[in-house]
Scaffold this active site. Sequence first.
Site, PDB file in Angstrom:
ATOM      1  N   LYS A  58       0.837  -1.204   0.000  1.00 13.15           N
ATOM      2  CA  LYS A  58       0.000   0.000   0.000  1.00 13.15           C
ATOM      3  C   LYS A  58       0.867   1.247   0.000  1.00 13.15           C
ATOM      4  CE  LYS A  58      -3.733  -0.569   2.484  1.00 13.15           C
ATOM      5  NZ  LYS A  58      -4.317  -0.838   3.817  1.00 13.15           N
ATOM      6  N   ARG A  89      -3.309   3.097   8.705  1.00 16.19           N
ATOM      7  CA  ARG A  89      -3.610   1.907   7.894  1.00 16.19           C
ATOM      8  C   ARG A  89      -2.419   0.978   7.875  1.00 16.19           C
ATOM      9  NH1 ARG A  89      -4.814   4.459   2.133  1.00 16.19           N
ATOM     10  NH2 ARG A  89      -6.056   2.566   1.900  1.00 16.19           N
ATOM     11  N   GLY A 117      -8.624  -7.603   4.717  1.00 12.52           N
ATOM     12  CA  GLY A 117      -9.357  -7.657   5.981  1.00 12.52           C
ATOM     13  C   GLY A 117      -8.545  -8.108   7.177  1.00 12.52           C
ATOM     14  N   MET A 174      -5.758  -6.744   8.576  1.00 10.76           N
ATOM     15  CA  MET A 174      -5.287  -5.681   9.443  1.00 10.76           C
ATOM     16  C   MET A 174      -6.346  -4.585   9.464  1.00 10.76           C
ATOM     17  SD  MET A 174      -2.158  -6.551  10.170  1.00 10.76           S
ATOM     18  CE  MET A 174      -1.025  -7.775   9.546  1.00 10.76           C
ATOM     19  N   ARG A 211      -3.616  -1.527  -6.218  1.00 10.66           N
ATOM     20  CA  ARG A 211      -2.792  -2.733  -6.109  1.00 10.66           C
ATOM     21  C   ARG A 211      -3.208  -3.685  -7.212  1.00 10.66           C
ATOM     22  NH1 ARG A 211      -5.926  -4.613  -0.668  1.00 10.66           N
ATOM     23  NH2 ARG A 211      -7.978  -4.548  -1.589  1.00 10.66           N
ATOM     24  N   HIS A 214     -16.515  -8.453   1.612  1.00 12.81           N
ATOM     25  CA  HIS A 214     -15.542  -9.414   2.116  1.00 12.81           C
ATOM     26  C   HIS A 214     -15.659 -10.787   1.468  1.00 12.81           C
ATOM     27  CE1 HIS A 214     -13.893 -12.361   4.999  1.00 12.81           C
ATOM     28  NE2 HIS A 214     -12.929 -11.460   5.092  1.00 12.81           N
ATOM     29  N   ARG A 245       0.174 -47.960 -12.314  1.00 12.97           N
ATOM     30  CA  ARG A 245       0.253 -48.979 -11.251  1.00 12.97           C
ATOM     31  C   ARG A 245      -0.566 -50.185 -11.666  1.00 12.97           C
ATOM     32  NH1 ARG A 245      -1.519 -44.248  -9.188  1.00 12.97           N
ATOM     33  NH2 ARG A 245      -0.163 -43.086  -7.756  1.00 12.97           N
ATOM     34  N   ARG A 273       4.682 -49.938 -13.910  1.00  9.16           N
ATOM     35  CA  ARG A 273       5.364 -50.460 -12.730  1.00  9.16           C
ATOM     36  C   ARG A 273       4.885 -51.880 -12.439  1.00  9.16           C
ATOM     37  NH1 ARG A 273       4.365 -47.616  -7.100  1.00  9.16           N
ATOM     38  NH2 ARG A 273       2.421 -48.775  -7.256  1.00  9.16           N
ATOM     39  N   GLU A 320      13.261 -45.217  -4.666  1.00  8.57           N
ATOM     40  CA  GLU A 320      12.348 -44.846  -3.574  1.00  8.57           C
ATOM     41  C   GLU A 320      12.833 -45.376  -2.237  1.00  8.57           C
ATOM     42  OE1 GLU A 320       8.489 -46.541  -4.368  1.00  8.57           O
ATOM     43  OE2 GLU A 320       9.364 -48.249  -5.393  1.00  8.57           O
ATOM     44  N   SER A 368      13.107 -43.442 -11.844  1.00  5.27           N
ATOM     45  CA  SER A 368      11.925 -42.650 -11.538  1.00  5.27           C
ATOM     46  C   SER A 368      11.835 -42.526 -10.022  1.00  5.27           C
ATOM     47  CB  SER A 368      10.669 -43.310 -12.099  1.00  5.27           C
ATOM     48  OG  SER A 368       9.544 -42.556 -11.730  1.00  5.27           O
ATOM     49  N   GLY A 411      10.320 -42.248  -6.753  1.00  7.62           N
ATOM     50  CA  GLY A 411       9.016 -42.442  -6.116  1.00  7.62           C
ATOM     51  C   GLY A 411       9.066 -41.684  -4.810  1.00  7.62           C
ATOM     52  N   THR A 412       8.725 -40.406  -4.868  1.00  8.49           N
ATOM     53  CA  THR A 412       8.979 -39.562  -3.697  1.00  8.49           C
ATOM     54  C   THR A 412       8.001 -39.799  -2.555  1.00  8.49           C
ATOM     55  OG1 THR A 412       7.824 -37.792  -4.867  1.00  8.49           O
ATOM     56  CG2 THR A 412      10.230 -37.729  -4.874  1.00  8.49           C
ATOM     57  N   ASN A 413       6.925 -40.536  -2.783  1.00  5.12           N
ATOM     58  CA  ASN A 413       6.063 -40.862  -1.640  1.00  5.12           C
ATOM     59  C   ASN A 413       6.810 -41.813  -0.698  1.00  5.12           C
ATOM     60  OD1 ASN A 413       4.144 -39.393  -2.970  1.00  5.12           O
ATOM     61  ND2 ASN A 413       2.958 -41.161  -3.661  1.00  5.12           N
ATOM     62  N   CYS A 445       7.657 -39.485  -9.860  1.00  6.19           N
ATOM     63  CA  CYS A 445       6.275 -39.931 -10.011  1.00  6.19           C
ATOM     64  C   CYS A 445       5.506 -39.948  -8.703  1.00  6.19           C
ATOM     65  CB  CYS A 445       6.218 -41.293 -10.692  1.00  6.19           C
ATOM     66  SG  CYS A 445       6.955 -42.608  -9.719  1.00  6.19           S
ATOM     67  N   TYR A 486      11.555 -35.267 -16.485  1.00  3.90           N
ATOM     68  CA  TYR A 486      10.102 -35.081 -16.412  1.00  3.90           C
ATOM     69  C   TYR A 486       9.601 -35.235 -14.989  1.00  3.90           C
ATOM     70  CZ  TYR A 486       9.582 -40.164 -16.060  1.00  3.90           C
ATOM     71  OH  TYR A 486       9.656 -41.450 -15.639  1.00  3.90           O
TER      72      TYR A 486
HETATM   73  P1  ADP Z   1      -7.666  -2.516   3.778  1.00  2.98           P
HETATM   74  O1  ADP Z   1      -6.230  -2.863   3.682  1.00  2.98           O
HETATM   75  O2  ADP Z   1      -8.425  -3.420   4.681  1.00  2.98           O
HETATM   76  O3  ADP Z   1      -8.283  -2.288   2.447  1.00  2.98           O
HETATM   77  P2  ADP Z   1      -7.393   0.331   4.053  1.00  2.98           P
HETATM   78  O4  ADP Z   1      -6.183   0.838   4.758  1.00  2.98           O
HETATM   79  O5  ADP Z   1      -7.364   0.409   2.588  1.00  2.98           O
HETATM   80  O6  ADP Z   1      -7.714  -1.121   4.565  1.00  2.98           O
HETATM   81  O7  ADP Z   1      -8.616   1.157   4.641  1.00  2.98           O
HETATM   82  C1  ADP Z   1      -9.961   0.774   4.491  1.00  2.98           C
HETATM   83  C2  ADP Z   1     -10.760   1.900   3.948  1.00  2.98           C
HETATM   84  O8  ADP Z   1     -10.667   3.057   4.720  1.00  2.98           O
HETATM   85  C3  ADP Z   1     -10.275   2.323   2.572  1.00  2.98           C
HETATM   86  O9  ADP Z   1     -10.898   1.599   1.605  1.00  2.98           O
HETATM   87  C4  ADP Z   1     -10.652   3.774   2.487  1.00  2.98           C
HETATM   88  O10 ADP Z   1     -11.905   3.896   1.879  1.00  2.98           O
HETATM   89  C5  ADP Z   1     -10.753   4.220   3.922  1.00  2.98           C
HETATM   90  N1  ADP Z   1      -9.621   5.128   4.200  1.00  2.98           N
HETATM   91  C6  ADP Z   1      -8.377   4.823   4.555  1.00  2.98           C
HETATM   92  N2  ADP Z   1      -7.624   5.918   4.673  1.00  2.98           N
HETATM   93  C7  ADP Z   1      -8.415   6.977   4.389  1.00  2.98           C
HETATM   94  C8  ADP Z   1      -8.218   8.382   4.311  1.00  2.98           C
HETATM   95  N3  ADP Z   1      -7.031   8.928   4.570  1.00  2.98           N
HETATM   96  N4  ADP Z   1      -9.268   9.134   3.984  1.00  2.98           N
HETATM   97  C9  ADP Z   1     -10.452   8.562   3.703  1.00  2.98           C
HETATM   98  N5  ADP Z   1     -10.715   7.281   3.761  1.00  2.98           N
HETATM   99  C10 ADP Z   1      -9.701   6.463   4.089  1.00  2.98           C
HETATM  100 MG    MG Z   2       6.560 -47.062  -3.864  1.00  4.59          MG
HETATM  101 MG    MG Z   3      -7.796  -1.039   1.180  1.00  4.21          MG
END
Ligand code: ADP
Ligand code: MG
Ligand code: MG
Length: 906
Positions: free
Chosen positions: A27, A98, A107, A109, A371, A489, A595, A651, A778, A797, A799-801, A864, A884
Amino acid sequence: MEKKRVYTFGNGAAEGRADMKNLLGGKGANLAEMNLIGVPVPPGFTITTEVCTEYNELGKDYVVSVLKDEVEKAIEEIERLTGTKFGDKDNPCLVSVRSGARVSMPGMMDTVLNLGLNDESVEGIAKKTGNARFAWDSYRRFIQMYGDVVLGLKPQTKEDIDPFEEIMDEVKQAKGIHNDTELSTEDLKELVKRFKLAVKERTGNDFPENPWDQLWGAVCAVFDSWMNERAIFYRKMNNIPEEWGTAVNVQAMVYGNMGNTSGTGVAFTRDAATGEDIFNGEYLINAQGEDVVAGVRTPQQITLEGSRRWAKQQGISEEERAAKYPSLEESMPECAKELIEVQQKLEDYFKDMQDLEFTIQDGKLWLLQTRSGKRTGGAMVKIAMDMLRQGYIDEKTALKRCDPEKLDELLHPVFDKKALSAAKPVTRGIPASPGAATGQIVFHADEAEEWASNGKKVILCRIETSPEDLRGMATAQGILTARGGMTSHAAVVARGMGKCCVSAANNMVIDYKARTLTINGKEMKEGDWISIDGTTGYVYEGKIQTQDAELNDDFSALMELADKYARMEVRTNADTPRDARTARNFGAKGIGLCRTEHMFFEDDKILAMREMILAKDEQGRRKALEKLLPLQKTDFKGIFRTMDGLPVTIRLLDPPLHEFVPHDEKGQMEMAKVMGISYKDIHDRVEDLIEANPMLGLRGCRLGNLYPEITEMQARAIIEAALELKKEGVEAIPEIMVPLTGIVHEFKAQKEIIESTIKKVFSEQNDSVEYKIGTMIEIPRAALTAHRIAEEADFFSFGTNDLTQMTFGYSRDDVAKFLPMYIDKGFLKHDPFAVLDQKGVGRLMRMAIQEGRSVKPTLKCGLCGEHGGEPSSVKFCHTIGLNYVSCSPFRVPIARLAAAQAAIEG
Ligand code: ADP
Ligand code: MG
Ligand code: MG
């Protein structure tokens, strides 16, 4: 010089860059880069991932003391650019805090918004904006987020209740209000008061009023969250090392909740579900970022085209759509236009599909994140091949962009067309993650996990999912939610996992307490069967048959490209013509392991097989083997025919004989009757076969050496099959493989039997075919004496199991007792039966190949075991010079791509 721990960005300048992800997190690095390429981003700074490591090692006090100067300077910079003052009561500088690791962890952090507000500055904001409601709404959101995330009031289990949610509900109920937006300024003031009381009650401390205390608390909470249970689980699942750490981003706030000329949203530069080159996304008017992700309100589409498509899926008329859910292009055309330009700029710059977060404050667009977007396996392939054709990327990059494991999704079943045409959908939702799934309804993630571990197929049905549900989602066949959208989510996580998901199912009501789900008045209970189609969004009652996926042209093109770069071939492990056919369709270049013992379990063969095993002497065995010969020959012909023109490694009989005979009285009586000998004779012979440790007993080539007539029969069946097919114009290329060689003499003796049999057959038929005779490696001793064995064998060949089993001394059938603990404790990083142990087993392989080729430079070497379809193992096989790998049919494309990537990465 002191180590630099803080990097600032803002107003078109930045100390960081996109290629500094390791230090600044994904980020932070991209926020910096967006500034550099002229995309509007609120100013801020990033505290490096190295500080997270210092935090974990040296503690909070140390980190705060070394950061203090740099952070204060960086805050001053934000103040300068925004014309505000941190901690000021009239004109306060408000920020978000953030997290951001090297790779995005959706989600995992938690973000804190509106930091810097307190009882004084909330009035300042109210005055400054002339919008008291907005000021107090921001404040109550801040206390709630800070309380949940930093002060730890967020519920940890299903039973726990979020104190803030509880208060909100009470206030709303008392006022007869359903929507947060209907809360008045006075309501919000009351909420703030009660929220603060709840904090005091729960934590024993007052809510921190000092913005600096708030800031340090939030920064440390981000570092702490790196070690929370969910984050650890996600890292494990995705192989992310703990040492990486997370960065912390502090950024000036912009507001999407300042009224109807403000809003916030999420967008993708291409379709994350199908890969189509269509800009798309969702937004909410008058909302803050977390509202979109939480999936509480119905998000609206950014483009008009997307909006119309969405309305159609939801069964909403054009009039209603335009009035209630207009697109951004309709509601804020200027901003929409700028956003469309920005998204193109970002895709052109990053040369990959981008996932953007934006906020519009009073008609002004701000980008908050970009991203590489998570995508389905299908979208991954399409985007890579489209971008190659569009000239964004070259062939090698296209190959590297595709994750071999994700190809798996493309190969997965869809609903059987016939069964589907008979089924009637009960409702439709957003097709959030493609694929088809059928299973029993379960409402809680932990129960989904439990049911799945009992071998049940489940569909996890939730109002909306949250990060706590991750494990349950991972074990479910599919996910169905009542709320949310494309970017909520459940949708994001499901796509990441390659799980089928339908979100926002129309008219679906879930009652967690009653454990029921009601769609248009029709009630379904926990345990009832339901089917969902994540490609169309339809939901069906009951169980629907699934069928194999159809592969498209982009997939074929990618596979061709992979073969162009790969140096290692991919074969398949197949025992039947059907599996062989599947694998050939997936591009297998031969069979690496066929086999033969599986062939003996079918009805007509098992009796003859038992007769052979239970025979008293060689003569009796030969009689039974004569019955088996034509049956085996037919089996081999089926496989050779399917693999016409490609090598087939067969085999010889491997498992201990007791596996084939009946151990119960009834079965033994029956056998006695068939063979015309006494029950006692049968019983004694079976007893005789029992071994203390069959895995290490009379099996593999030990069998063939003790009873050479078995090897003789199998060699004859193979060669006669090949010769008969030759007359039909089918080219069979047999490679006869001796199992479980440990001593060169074992192999030599088997080879002599095979060769003399082949000679006999050739002269009987006055014809010949090409063949090879090689061995499995093997047993560790075989690897350790590879130079001796290579003098005799045409091929090795691995036979890694078994090789893994014997190198570790772990019984494959008993590891479940201790392996999870070993992995938990970090003794082992992975299950060595799934991911090849490169240091131990891999070292044996490397040695064996080098020594083998030192006496026979042309020695062909393959693998294999199960590892042949696991990308990291495949890459290792490339580096040690295997010719292979051989894997199960459905893993063939995965191995082909991994082999290409190994060659590219060199
Ligand atoms: P995540 O990694 O879970 O996507 P973010 O750090 O992107 O978390 O934050 C979640 C949301 O919070 C973002 O999608 C954004 O809409 C809002 N947010 C984060 N920073 C700001 C900011 N400086 N101003 C306005 N909204 C923000
Ligand atoms: Mg065997
Ligand atoms: Mg985000």
